[in-house]
Design a protein around this motif. Sequence first.
Motif, PDB file in Angstrom:
ATOM      1  N   UNK A   1       0.646  -1.182   0.047  1.00 27.65           N
ATOM      2  CA  UNK A   1       0.107   0.125   0.006  1.00 27.65           C
ATOM      3  C   UNK A   1       0.789   1.359  -0.156  1.00 27.65           C
ATOM      4  N   UNK A   2       1.851   1.316   0.745  1.00 22.42           N
ATOM      5  CA  UNK A   2       2.804   2.450   0.939  1.00 22.42           C
ATOM      6  C   UNK A   2       3.610   2.491  -0.401  1.00 22.42           C
ATOM      7  N   UNK A   3       3.826   1.448  -1.026  1.00 25.53           N
ATOM      8  CA  UNK A   3       4.710   1.545  -2.473  1.00 25.53           C
ATOM      9  C   UNK A   3       3.508   2.043  -3.489  1.00 25.53           C
ATOM     10  N   UNK A   4       2.384   1.623  -3.480  1.00 23.12           N
ATOM     11  CA  UNK A   4       1.274   2.352  -4.346  1.00 23.12           C
ATOM     12  C   UNK A   4       1.218   3.719  -4.230  1.00 23.12           C
ATOM     13  N   UNK A   5       1.360   4.324  -2.853  1.00 28.12           N
ATOM     14  CA  UNK A   5       1.357   5.711  -2.824  1.00 28.12           C
ATOM     15  C   UNK A   5       2.469   6.616  -3.290  1.00 28.12           C
ATOM     16  N   UNK A   6       3.354   5.930  -3.583  1.00 28.75           N
ATOM     17  CA  UNK A   6       4.812   6.440  -4.394  1.00 28.75           C
ATOM     18  C   UNK A   6       4.597   6.488  -5.546  1.00 28.75           C
ATOM     19  N   UNK A   7       3.570   5.742  -6.465  1.00 26.84           N
ATOM     20  CA  UNK A   7       3.513   5.550  -8.006  1.00 26.84           C
ATOM     21  C   UNK A   7       2.429   6.846  -8.142  1.00 26.84           C
ATOM     22  N   UNK A   8       1.970   7.635  -7.691  1.00 25.98           N
ATOM     23  CA  UNK A   8       0.974   8.737  -7.988  1.00 25.98           C
ATOM     24  C   UNK A   8      -0.460   8.007  -7.997  1.00 25.98           C
ATOM     25  N   UNK A   9      -0.658   6.951  -7.814  1.00 24.82           N
ATOM     26  CA  UNK A   9      -1.993   6.494  -8.331  1.00 24.82           C
ATOM     27  C   UNK A   9      -3.090   7.181  -7.003  1.00 24.82           C
ATOM     28  N   UNK A  10      -4.418   7.289  -7.506  1.00 22.06           N
ATOM     29  CA  UNK A  10      -5.325   7.915  -6.927  1.00 22.06           C
ATOM     30  C   UNK A  10      -6.098   6.872  -6.026  1.00 22.06           C
ATOM     31  N   UNK A  11      -5.935   5.610  -6.369  1.00 22.12           N
ATOM     32  CA  UNK A  11      -6.655   4.660  -5.381  1.00 22.12           C
ATOM     33  C   UNK A  11      -5.993   3.313  -5.517  1.00 22.12           C
ATOM     34  N   UNK A  12      -6.276   2.571  -4.486  1.00 22.27           N
ATOM     35  CA  UNK A  12      -5.940   0.991  -4.564  1.00 22.27           C
ATOM     36  C   UNK A  12      -7.081   0.326  -4.387  1.00 22.27           C
ATOM     37  N   UNK A  13      -6.890  -1.008  -5.043  1.00 24.86           N
ATOM     38  CA  UNK A  13      -8.278  -2.015  -4.882  1.00 24.86           C
ATOM     39  C   UNK A  13      -7.682  -3.052  -4.083  1.00 24.86           C
ATOM     40  N   UNK A  14      -8.099  -3.337  -2.923  1.00 25.90           N
ATOM     41  CA  UNK A  14      -7.687  -4.384  -2.137  1.00 25.90           C
ATOM     42  C   UNK A  14      -8.303  -5.707  -2.749  1.00 25.90           C
ATOM     43  N   UNK A  15      -7.081  -6.612  -2.951  1.00 27.77           N
ATOM     44  CA  UNK A  15      -7.453  -7.934  -3.504  1.00 27.77           C
ATOM     45  C   UNK A  15      -8.066  -8.947  -2.172  1.00 27.77           C
ATOM     46  N   UNK A  16      -9.303  -9.068  -2.336  1.00 26.58           N
ATOM     47  CA  UNK A  16     -10.180  -9.745  -1.150  1.00 26.58           C
ATOM     48  C   UNK A  16     -10.188 -11.146  -1.048  1.00 26.58           C
ATOM     49  N   UNK A  17      -9.483 -12.133  -1.937  1.00 23.82           N
ATOM     50  CA  UNK A  17      -9.793 -13.470  -2.190  1.00 23.82           C
ATOM     51  C   UNK A  17      -9.348 -14.155  -0.657  1.00 23.82           C
ATOM     52  N   UNK A  18      -8.654 -13.822  -0.020  1.00 27.62           N
ATOM     53  CA  UNK A  18      -8.037 -14.334   1.404  1.00 27.62           C
ATOM     54  C   UNK A  18      -9.060 -14.085   2.303  1.00 27.62           C
ATOM     55  N   UNK A  19      -9.653 -12.794   2.246  1.00 30.12           N
ATOM     56  CA  UNK A  19     -10.636 -12.630   3.260  1.00 30.12           C
ATOM     57  C   UNK A  19     -11.840 -13.367   3.091  1.00 30.12           C
ATOM     58  N   UNK A  20     -12.460 -13.390   1.759  1.00 30.01           N
ATOM     59  CA  UNK A  20     -13.499 -14.230   1.461  1.00 30.01           C
ATOM     60  C   UNK A  20     -13.219 -15.630   1.754  1.00 30.01           C
ATOM     61  N   UNK A  21     -12.327 -16.215   1.575  1.00 28.13           N
ATOM     62  CA  UNK A  21     -11.896 -17.843   1.685  1.00 28.13           C
ATOM     63  C   UNK A  21     -11.994 -17.978   3.338  1.00 28.13           C
ATOM     64  N   UNK A  22     -11.345 -16.938   4.388  1.00 28.75           N
ATOM     65  CA  UNK A  22     -11.254 -17.117   5.580  1.00 28.75           C
ATOM     66  C   UNK A  22     -12.756 -16.982   6.340  1.00 28.75           C
ATOM     67  N   UNK A  23     -13.453 -16.151   5.644  1.00 27.88           N
ATOM     68  CA  UNK A  23     -14.905 -16.038   6.114  1.00 27.88           C
ATOM     69  C   UNK A  23     -15.714 -17.087   5.821  1.00 27.88           C
ATOM     70  N   UNK A  24     -15.527 -17.707   4.717  1.00 32.60           N
ATOM     71  CA  UNK A  24     -16.473 -18.991   4.306  1.00 32.60           C
ATOM     72  C   UNK A  24     -16.103 -20.124   5.429  1.00 32.60           C
ATOM     73  N   UNK A  25     -14.992 -19.934   5.986  1.00 34.98           N
ATOM     74  CA  UNK A  25     -14.465 -21.035   6.893  1.00 34.98           C
ATOM     75  C   UNK A  25     -14.824 -20.687   8.603  1.00 34.98           C
ATOM     76  N   UNK A  26     -15.795 -19.503   8.397  1.00 34.41           N
ATOM     77  CA  UNK A  26     -16.042 -18.684   9.867  1.00 34.41           C
ATOM     78  C   UNK A  26     -14.854 -18.232  10.481  1.00 34.41           C
ATOM     79  N   UNK A  27     -13.834 -17.839   9.753  1.00 29.35           N
ATOM     80  CA  UNK A  27     -12.775 -17.119  10.356  1.00 29.35           C
ATOM     81  C   UNK A  27     -12.785 -15.541  10.074  1.00 29.35           C
ATOM     82  N   UNK A  28     -13.703 -14.764  10.850  1.00 33.01           N
ATOM     83  CA  UNK A  28     -13.862 -13.343  11.071  1.00 33.01           C
ATOM     84  C   UNK A  28     -12.655 -12.645  11.072  1.00 33.01           C
ATOM     85  N   UNK A  29     -11.729 -13.235  11.448  1.00 31.29           N
ATOM     86  CA  UNK A  29     -10.217 -12.307  11.703  1.00 31.29           C
ATOM     87  C   UNK A  29      -9.607 -12.196  10.582  1.00 31.29           C
TER      88      UNK A  29
END
Length: 237
Positions: free
Chosen positions: A139-167
Motif C-alpha cells: 500500500x505504501x509502495x502504491x502511494x509512491x506511484x502517484x495512483x489515486x486509489x488502490x483496490x484491495x484483493x479480497x480473496x483471502x478475506x473471502x476464503x477465511x470468512x467462508x470457514x467462519x474465520x472473521x479475523x
Amino acid sequence: MTKLSVNINKIATLRNSRGGNVPDVLKVAKDIESFGAQGITIHPRPDERHIRYQDARDLKSVVTTEFNIEGNPIQKFIDLVLEVQPTQVTLVPDSIDAITSNAGWDTITHKTFLKEVIATFKQNGIRTSIFVDADIKMVEGAAETGTDRIELYTESYAEAFSKGQTNGILPFIKAAEAATKSDLGINAGHDLSLENIKHFKENIPNLLEVSIGHALICESLYLGLENVVNMYLNKLR
C-alpha cells in the motif's frame, strides 16, 4: 455509502459461448444501472474470451454511471483505455493465460513502471487504481506511484470468512488504515459476495467502492439480477 460497480465479464462469457449477441452486454449494463448500481466494470483480456475490446468501445456511449476498465497494462490495453477514456482504470498484474486475477502488484519492484503508466492515464484525466494485496508495504509502495486509489484483493478475506474465520478481515483493516494515511482512495474486489460483503463493509474504513462480478451473477441465477443488485446496495448502505 460504498458504491457498487458490477463486473459484467460473466455476461460476455455466456454470450461468447453460443455466438451471436444473447445476452446483450450493452443492454445488461443499462439494466444494471437502472437497478441502482453506481458503476460498470469490465476486464478485457488479450484473448477476448469474455469482454472484447470492442465491447469497451461500445459501452462508453452506454454507461452513464462510473465506467471502470481493469487489466494488465500491456500496450494494447493502454491504447484501449486512452481511446475509451473511462472514469477509472484499475491496473491488475494478471498473466495473459490467467483464468482470473490471483495476486496484487508488487508496487516496490514495479514502482517505476507503474509511475510511468499512471502518469500517462492521469494526464488524460482518467482516475487510476492499483490492485494490491492487504500488505501495508504494498500500500505504501502504491502511494509512491502517484495512483489515486488502490483496490484491495479480497480473496483471502473471502476464503477465511467462508470457514467462519472473521479475523481474516484484520490485514485489510490495517491496509485500509495505511491507505487513508497515504491519502489513497480505497476500492475492493474479488470473491466478495452477499454472504461476506456486509462484514467487510462494516469493518473497512473509508471504503469507496466494491467491484463484484462472479458471485453477483451466480447469485442472480437463483434470485434474479435486479433483486441481487438491490440486496448488495442494502448491505453497502
